[in-house]
Design a protein around this motif. Structure first.
Motif, PDB file in Angstrom:
ATOM      1  N   GLY A  66       0.818  -1.073  -0.051  1.00 18.82           N
ATOM      2  CA  GLY A  66       0.178   0.058  -0.044  1.00 18.82           C
ATOM      3  C   GLY A  66       0.893   1.250   0.052  1.00 18.82           C
ATOM      4  O   GLY A  66       0.200   2.426   0.181  1.00 18.82           O
ATOM      5  N   GLY A  67       2.356   1.082  -0.047  1.00  8.68           N
ATOM      6  CA  GLY A  67       3.002   2.304  -0.025  1.00  8.68           C
ATOM      7  C   GLY A  67       2.905   3.314  -1.410  1.00  8.68           C
ATOM      8  O   GLY A  67       3.346   4.401  -1.279  1.00  8.68           O
ATOM      9  N   THR A  68       2.760   2.534  -2.531  1.00 10.06           N
ATOM     10  CA  THR A  68       2.670   3.359  -3.595  1.00 10.06           C
ATOM     11  C   THR A  68       1.967   4.716  -3.551  1.00 10.06           C
ATOM     12  O   THR A  68       2.284   5.621  -4.173  1.00 10.06           O
ATOM     13  N   GLN A  69       0.832   4.470  -3.302  1.00  8.10           N
ATOM     14  CA  GLN A  69      -0.259   5.699  -3.184  1.00  8.10           C
ATOM     15  C   GLN A  69       0.372   6.750  -2.372  1.00  8.10           C
ATOM     16  O   GLN A  69       0.229   7.882  -2.607  1.00  8.10           O
ATOM     17  N   HIS A  70       0.983   6.404  -1.190  1.00  8.46           N
ATOM     18  CA  HIS A  70       1.640   7.588  -0.422  1.00  8.46           C
ATOM     19  C   HIS A  70       2.610   8.182  -1.060  1.00  8.46           C
ATOM     20  O   HIS A  70       2.608   9.259  -1.004  1.00  8.46           O
ATOM     21  N   LEU A  71       3.592   7.242  -1.834  1.00  6.10           N
ATOM     22  CA  LEU A  71       4.602   8.043  -2.628  1.00  6.10           C
ATOM     23  C   LEU A  71       4.140   8.928  -3.601  1.00  6.10           C
ATOM     24  O   LEU A  71       4.960   9.775  -3.956  1.00  6.10           O
ATOM     25  N   LEU A  72       2.978   8.429  -4.242  1.00  7.73           N
ATOM     26  CA  LEU A  72       2.435   9.527  -5.299  1.00  7.73           C
ATOM     27  C   LEU A  72       1.836  10.658  -4.575  1.00  7.73           C
ATOM     28  O   LEU A  72       1.254  11.407  -5.620  1.00  7.73           O
ATOM     29  N   GLU A  73       1.671  10.721  -3.526  1.00  5.78           N
ATOM     30  CA  GLU A  73       1.539  12.135  -2.848  1.00  5.78           C
ATOM     31  C   GLU A  73       2.144  13.455  -3.194  1.00  5.78           C
ATOM     32  O   GLU A  73       1.580  14.413  -3.218  1.00  5.78           O
ATOM     33  N   ARG A  74       3.313  12.985  -3.622  1.00  5.87           N
ATOM     34  CA  ARG A  74       4.261  13.977  -4.252  1.00  5.87           C
ATOM     35  C   ARG A  74       3.571  14.230  -5.666  1.00  5.87           C
ATOM     36  O   ARG A  74       3.862  13.491  -6.642  1.00  5.87           O
ATOM     37  N   HIS A  75       2.798  15.438  -5.898  1.00  6.30           N
ATOM     38  CA  HIS A  75       2.155  15.563  -7.173  1.00  6.30           C
ATOM     39  C   HIS A  75       3.027  15.226  -8.626  1.00  6.30           C
ATOM     40  O   HIS A  75       2.321  14.682  -9.335  1.00  6.30           O
ATOM     41  N   SER A  76       4.247  15.739  -8.348  1.00  5.39           N
ATOM     42  CA  SER A  76       4.855  15.656  -9.746  1.00  5.39           C
ATOM     43  C   SER A  76       5.241  14.057  -9.959  1.00  5.39           C
ATOM     44  O   SER A  76       5.250  13.624 -11.266  1.00  5.39           O
ATOM     45  N   CYS A  77       5.382  13.239  -9.131  1.00  9.94           N
ATOM     46  CA  CYS A  77       5.395  11.846  -9.322  1.00  9.94           C
ATOM     47  C   CYS A  77       4.365  11.228  -9.869  1.00  9.94           C
ATOM     48  O   CYS A  77       4.149  10.409 -10.697  1.00  9.94           O
ATOM     49  N   LEU A  78       3.145  11.911  -9.531  1.00 14.23           N
ATOM     50  CA  LEU A  78       1.709  11.338  -9.900  1.00 14.23           C
ATOM     51  C   LEU A  78       1.575  11.819 -11.369  1.00 14.23           C
ATOM     52  O   LEU A  78       1.229  10.937 -12.342  1.00 14.23           O
ATOM     53  N   GLU A  79       1.903  13.010 -11.640  1.00 14.19           N
ATOM     54  CA  GLU A  79       1.942  13.435 -13.101  1.00 14.19           C
ATOM     55  C   GLU A  79       2.783  12.895 -14.072  1.00 14.19           C
ATOM     56  O   GLU A  79       2.370  12.556 -15.226  1.00 14.19           O
ATOM     57  N   GLN A  80       4.198  12.373 -13.567  1.00 12.80           N
ATOM     58  CA  GLN A  80       4.850  11.836 -14.564  1.00 12.80           C
ATOM     59  C   GLN A  80       4.822  10.332 -14.549  1.00 12.80           C
ATOM     60  O   GLN A  80       5.681   9.824 -15.165  1.00 12.80           O
ATOM     61  N   ARG A  81       4.065  10.027 -13.478  1.00 16.46           N
ATOM     62  CA  ARG A  81       3.755   8.387 -13.391  1.00 16.46           C
ATOM     63  C   ARG A  81       5.101   7.872 -13.139  1.00 16.46           C
ATOM     64  O   ARG A  81       5.534   6.795 -13.653  1.00 16.46           O
ATOM     65  N   THR A  82       5.747   8.278 -11.968  1.00 21.26           N
ATOM     66  CA  THR A  82       7.179   7.603 -11.590  1.00 21.26           C
ATOM     67  C   THR A  82       7.245   7.400 -10.153  1.00 21.26           C
ATOM     68  O   THR A  82       6.224   7.673  -9.368  1.00 21.26           O
ATOM     69  N   LEU A  83       8.298   7.108  -9.645  1.00 23.40           N
ATOM     70  CA  LEU A  83       8.491   6.875  -8.174  1.00 23.40           C
ATOM     71  C   LEU A  83      10.002   7.266  -7.802  1.00 23.40           C
ATOM     72  O   LEU A  83      10.726   7.657  -8.558  1.00 23.40           O
ATOM     73  N   PRO A  84      10.328   7.478  -6.397  1.00 23.84           N
ATOM     74  CA  PRO A  84      11.636   7.857  -6.040  1.00 23.84           C
ATOM     75  C   PRO A  84      12.558   6.696  -6.678  1.00 23.84           C
ATOM     76  O   PRO A  84      12.220   5.790  -6.713  1.00 23.84           O
ATOM     77  N   PRO A  85      13.858   7.319  -6.719  1.00 21.00           N
ATOM     78  CA  PRO A  85      14.924   6.567  -7.485  1.00 21.00           C
ATOM     79  C   PRO A  85      14.915   4.921  -6.944  1.00 21.00           C
ATOM     80  O   PRO A  85      15.146   3.906  -7.719  1.00 21.00           O
ATOM     81  N   ARG A  86      14.776   4.845  -5.573  1.00 20.84           N
ATOM     82  CA  ARG A  86      15.541   3.315  -4.901  1.00 20.84           C
ATOM     83  C   ARG A  86      14.074   2.360  -5.366  1.00 20.84           C
ATOM     84  O   ARG A  86      14.273   1.354  -5.525  1.00 20.84           O
ATOM     85  N   PHE A  87      12.958   3.026  -5.492  1.00 26.41           N
ATOM     86  CA  PHE A  87      11.625   2.286  -5.670  1.00 26.41           C
ATOM     87  C   PHE A  87      11.770   1.914  -7.293  1.00 26.41           C
ATOM     88  O   PHE A  87      11.122   0.679  -7.888  1.00 26.41           O
TER      89      PHE A  87
END
Length: 281
Positions: free
Chosen positions: A175-196
């Protein structure tokens, strides 16, 4: 064991030096265990008073654990493992999920797109909210993206540690993906932080690559990363070890895999009640 009852025939001084090498073996219950041992010629003995002290210490520890499991609001006792105790700004508190839900607000994303260092964030207390991940405990900190500095949401100490220290893909799957996507640019770019991002690619290779006709899932390990953002992985067959091979993944291929993963997480689940039954024809 040697004639003196010590492993490897060590002298007493050697045994003490070896045991003191590791912090967890230096004492027990705040006492220096080794200094109380006496060799009878057949076995090592401890004073009876010391054994009784350890028994009282173990009993008191159990009592404290039991007290820490009790909800401070309603008094019911929580589970022994994975309990309800969590850290807050004023110390530790035990509160069951229903009491936490009644006492604190759910985070609705009002700080999405706000920098962690901004005055707006500093004017909002995280412990006014439920943890954004487990939604069961009072939050203690504002989690934020360390790459770009944007706030993700309030987390309790347990969830904050889980994000930082758990295996990346396990965190995403729980369930952590939705939390990481709270950073709006991650959601817009459909990406995740580097280690993920890296772990999404690694997991994809383990699920799709095989050693010849072998059905066993291989183990993938990052070998090197090129300046253009591509990766080279070494894959090892778990059944035909030491069979190994390499797999190159370009930056664009990695980005495509991460986008597909994010899209799959974002896709709404199909409600079984709305699915029409198959016809008999």
């Amino acid at each position: 064991m040697g004639d003196n009852g010590l492993p490897g025939g060590l002298a007493w001084e050697e045994f003490v030096a070896a045991s003191n090498r590791y912090r967890h073996t230096r004492n027990m219950g705040g006492t220096r265990l080794l200094e109380l041992l006496t060799w009878s010629g057949k076995q090592w003995l401890l004073p009876r008073a010391y054994i009784e002290f350890l028994d009282r210490w173990a009993l008191r520890e159990e009592q404290l654990v039991d007290q820490a499991r009790v909800c401070s609001s309603c008094g019911i006792k929580g589970p022994y493992w994975g309990g309800w105790r969590s850290s807050i700004s004023t110390g530790y508190v035990t509160r069951c999920p229903p009491c936490s839900g009644a006492a604190f607000r759910s985070y609705a994303g009002h700080l999405r797109g706000v920098q962690y260092d901004s005055a707006r964030r500093r004017g909002t207390r995280p412990d006014d909210y439920l943890s954004h991940l487990c939604k069961e405990r009072q939050a203690a900190v504002w989690d934020h993206c360390h790459e770009h500095g944007y706030v993700r949401g309030p987390l309790c100490g347990s969830c904050n540690n889980r994000e930082c220290k758990s295996l990346p893909y396990r965190f995403l799957q729980s369930g952590g993906t939705q939390h990481l996507l709270e950073r709006h640019s991650c959601l817009e770019q459909r990406t995740l932080p580097p280690r993920f991002r890296l772990d999404v690619v690694r997991t994809h290779l383990e699920e799709t690559e095989r050693h010849g006709r072998c059905r066993t899932q291989p183990y993938a390990e990052l070998q090197q990363e090129d300046p253009n953002g591509g990766h080279q992985f070494t894959l090892t067959c778990r059944w035909h070890s030491p069979s190994r091979w390499t797999k190159d993944v370009t930056a664009s291929e990695a980005a495509m895999l991460v986008r597909a993963f994010v899209d799959a997480v974002q896709a709404p689940e199909e409600d079984p009640a709305t699915v029409s039954p198959a016809s008999d024809s």
